[in-house]
Design a protein around this motif. Structure first.
Motif, PDB file in Angstrom:
ATOM      1  N   LYS A  75       0.814  -1.223   0.000  1.00 23.80           N
ATOM      2  CA  LYS A  75       0.000   0.000   0.000  1.00 23.80           C
ATOM      3  C   LYS A  75       0.841   1.263   0.000  1.00 23.80           C
ATOM      4  O   LYS A  75       2.025   1.251   0.274  1.00 23.80           O
ATOM      5  CB  LYS A  75      -0.983   0.012   1.161  1.00 23.80           C
ATOM      6  CG  LYS A  75      -0.330  -0.020   2.524  1.00 23.80           C
ATOM      7  CD  LYS A  75      -1.370  -0.126   3.629  1.00 23.80           C
ATOM      8  CE  LYS A  75      -1.963  -1.497   3.624  1.00 23.80           C
ATOM      9  NZ  LYS A  75      -2.525  -1.971   4.835  1.00 23.80           N
ATOM     10  N   ILE A  76       0.155   2.345  -0.304  1.00 24.49           N
ATOM     11  CA  ILE A  76       0.721   3.696  -0.293  1.00 24.49           C
ATOM     12  C   ILE A  76      -0.050   4.484   0.751  1.00 24.49           C
ATOM     13  O   ILE A  76      -1.268   4.363   0.849  1.00 24.49           O
ATOM     14  CB  ILE A  76       0.538   4.368  -1.679  1.00 24.49           C
ATOM     15  CG1 ILE A  76       1.424   3.712  -2.718  1.00 24.49           C
ATOM     16  CG2 ILE A  76       0.799   5.864  -1.618  1.00 24.49           C
ATOM     17  CD1 ILE A  76       2.885   3.967  -2.564  1.00 24.49           C
TER      18      ILE A  76
ATOM     19  N   LYS B  60       9.607   2.686  -7.070  1.00 26.81           N
ATOM     20  CA  LYS B  60      10.824   3.492  -6.920  1.00 26.81           C
ATOM     21  C   LYS B  60      10.513   4.962  -6.689  1.00 26.81           C
ATOM     22  O   LYS B  60      11.361   5.726  -6.275  1.00 26.81           O
ATOM     23  CB  LYS B  60      11.773   3.296  -8.105  1.00 26.81           C
ATOM     24  CG  LYS B  60      11.202   3.583  -9.458  1.00 26.81           C
ATOM     25  CD  LYS B  60      12.220   3.232 -10.530  1.00 26.81           C
ATOM     26  CE  LYS B  60      11.610   3.345 -11.916  1.00 26.81           C
ATOM     27  NZ  LYS B  60      12.513   2.881 -12.941  1.00 26.81           N
ATOM     28  N   ARG B  61       9.267   5.354  -6.950  1.00 25.95           N
ATOM     29  CA  ARG B  61       8.803   6.719  -6.640  1.00 25.95           C
ATOM     30  C   ARG B  61       7.279   6.703  -6.581  1.00 25.95           C
ATOM     31  O   ARG B  61       6.649   5.720  -6.935  1.00 25.95           O
ATOM     32  CB  ARG B  61       9.320   7.725  -7.661  1.00 25.95           C
ATOM     33  CG  ARG B  61       8.895   7.459  -9.067  1.00 25.95           C
ATOM     34  CD  ARG B  61       9.513   8.458 -10.050  1.00 25.95           C
ATOM     35  NE  ARG B  61       9.159   8.069 -11.403  1.00 25.95           N
ATOM     36  CZ  ARG B  61       9.884   7.265 -12.166  1.00 25.95           C
ATOM     37  NH1 ARG B  61      11.020   6.784 -11.718  1.00 25.95           N
ATOM     38  NH2 ARG B  61       9.491   6.940 -13.378  1.00 25.95           N
ATOM     39  N   LEU B  62       6.696   7.791  -6.124  1.00 17.27           N
ATOM     40  CA  LEU B  62       5.236   7.867  -5.979  1.00 17.27           C
ATOM     41  C   LEU B  62       4.532   8.028  -7.322  1.00 17.27           C
ATOM     42  O   LEU B  62       3.507   7.404  -7.574  1.00 17.27           O
ATOM     43  CB  LEU B  62       4.862   9.035  -5.053  1.00 17.27           C
ATOM     44  CG  LEU B  62       3.371   9.313  -4.896  1.00 17.27           C
ATOM     45  CD1 LEU B  62       2.666   8.140  -4.220  1.00 17.27           C
ATOM     46  CD2 LEU B  62       3.144  10.591  -4.112  1.00 17.27           C
TER      47      LEU B  62
ATOM     48  N   LEU C 182      -2.908  13.215  -8.968  1.00 18.89           N
ATOM     49  CA  LEU C 182      -1.622  12.514  -9.035  1.00 18.89           C
ATOM     50  C   LEU C 182      -1.756  11.294  -9.929  1.00 18.89           C
ATOM     51  O   LEU C 182      -2.712  10.524  -9.796  1.00 18.89           O
ATOM     52  CB  LEU C 182      -1.187  12.059  -7.635  1.00 18.89           C
ATOM     53  CG  LEU C 182      -1.029  13.127  -6.558  1.00 18.89           C
ATOM     54  CD1 LEU C 182      -0.691  12.471  -5.230  1.00 18.89           C
ATOM     55  CD2 LEU C 182       0.037  14.133  -6.950  1.00 18.89           C
ATOM     56  N   GLU C 183      -0.812  11.136 -10.833  1.00 16.33           N
ATOM     57  CA  GLU C 183      -0.760   9.909 -11.624  1.00 16.33           C
ATOM     58  C   GLU C 183       0.258   9.016 -10.936  1.00 16.33           C
ATOM     59  O   GLU C 183       1.472   9.199 -11.075  1.00 16.33           O
ATOM     60  CB  GLU C 183      -0.352  10.215 -13.073  1.00 16.33           C
ATOM     61  CG  GLU C 183      -0.553   9.025 -13.977  1.00 16.33           C
ATOM     62  CD  GLU C 183      -0.239   9.320 -15.446  1.00 16.33           C
ATOM     63  OE1 GLU C 183      -0.255   8.375 -16.226  1.00 16.33           O
ATOM     64  OE2 GLU C 183       0.044  10.489 -15.777  1.00 16.33           O
ATOM     65  N   LEU C 184      -0.241   8.085 -10.146  1.00 17.53           N
ATOM     66  CA  LEU C 184       0.617   7.232  -9.331  1.00 17.53           C
ATOM     67  C   LEU C 184       1.477   6.316 -10.198  1.00 17.53           C
ATOM     68  O   LEU C 184       1.148   6.035 -11.352  1.00 17.53           O
ATOM     69  CB  LEU C 184      -0.221   6.420  -8.345  1.00 17.53           C
ATOM     70  CG  LEU C 184      -1.061   7.259  -7.378  1.00 17.53           C
ATOM     71  CD1 LEU C 184      -1.945   6.372  -6.523  1.00 17.53           C
ATOM     72  CD2 LEU C 184      -0.189   8.135  -6.504  1.00 17.53           C
ATOM     73  N   PHE C 185       2.565   5.852  -9.612  1.00 18.54           N
ATOM     74  CA  PHE C 185       3.569   5.062 -10.317  1.00 18.54           C
ATOM     75  C   PHE C 185       3.000   3.810 -10.975  1.00 18.54           C
ATOM     76  O   PHE C 185       3.431   3.416 -12.047  1.00 18.54           O
ATOM     77  CB  PHE C 185       4.686   4.676  -9.332  1.00 18.54           C
ATOM     78  CG  PHE C 185       5.841   3.988  -9.981  1.00 18.54           C
ATOM     79  CD1 PHE C 185       6.745   4.690 -10.746  1.00 18.54           C
ATOM     80  CD2 PHE C 185       6.024   2.616  -9.827  1.00 18.54           C
ATOM     81  CE1 PHE C 185       7.829   4.057 -11.350  1.00 18.54           C
ATOM     82  CE2 PHE C 185       7.094   1.977 -10.432  1.00 18.54           C
ATOM     83  CZ  PHE C 185       7.992   2.697 -11.198  1.00 18.54           C
TER      84      PHE C 185
END
Length: 154
Positions: free
Chosen positions: A18-19, A91-93, A56-59
């Motif tokens: 999860k984020i 590796k990033r959001l 936000l366009e998530l990873f």
């Protein structure tokens, strides 16, 4: 002319499944969150009479339906727990490598891959217990300081 909306500060952290997004927006009203499977996260709210919003366009892909995305509204923060579609570390959001000055790492919730098994299990108590950014240890905010007079030998 429409007033342009502002962007609140967003703190993020992740686990393999999860984020966590913590949106710092005191006294937010009319909060709307939308998550889409392709990884699109949309937020809008009004605070102090001003509109705030961002997308936000998530990873990677997420599971937006049902209990997979949990949101907790506090007086100072909106905390979201978003389930990743595939277990693993991003590796990033965001998909893009572009820097966003309003997005920062939430070091209080951050966990590295090798630390995850020791961390707070796989529960959502990070979301349930983290209202209003109150991180005191139930000791009325008192910080322990040794008695300096005794240390000096007086």
């Amino acid at each position: 002319m429409e007033t342009p909306s502002r962007q609140p500060e967003v703190l993020w952290a992740q686990r393999s499944e999860k984020i966590y997004l913590t949106i710092s927006l005191p006294d937010a009203k009319d909060v709307e969150l939308k998550t889409e499977p392709k990884g699109l996260f949309t937020f809008s709210a009004v605070a102090h009479g001003e509109p705030f919003s961002f997308t936000l366009e998530l990873f990677d892909s997420i599971l937006p339906k049902g209990s997979k995305t949990k949101t907790k509204l506090g007086l100072r923060n909106i905390i979201c727990s978003i389930q990743k579609e595939k277990k693993g570390w991003w590796k990033r959001l965001l998909k893009s490598e572009e820097k966003h000055p309003y997005i920062k790492v939430d070091w209080n919730k951050w966990c590295d891959e090798d630390e995850e098994s020791e961390a707070s299990g796989d529960s959502d108590d990070d979301v349930d217990g983290a209202i209003d950014g109150d991180e005191s240890d139930n000791d009325d905010g008192m910080l322990y300081l040794p008695d300096l007079e005794k240390l000096r030998g007086k």
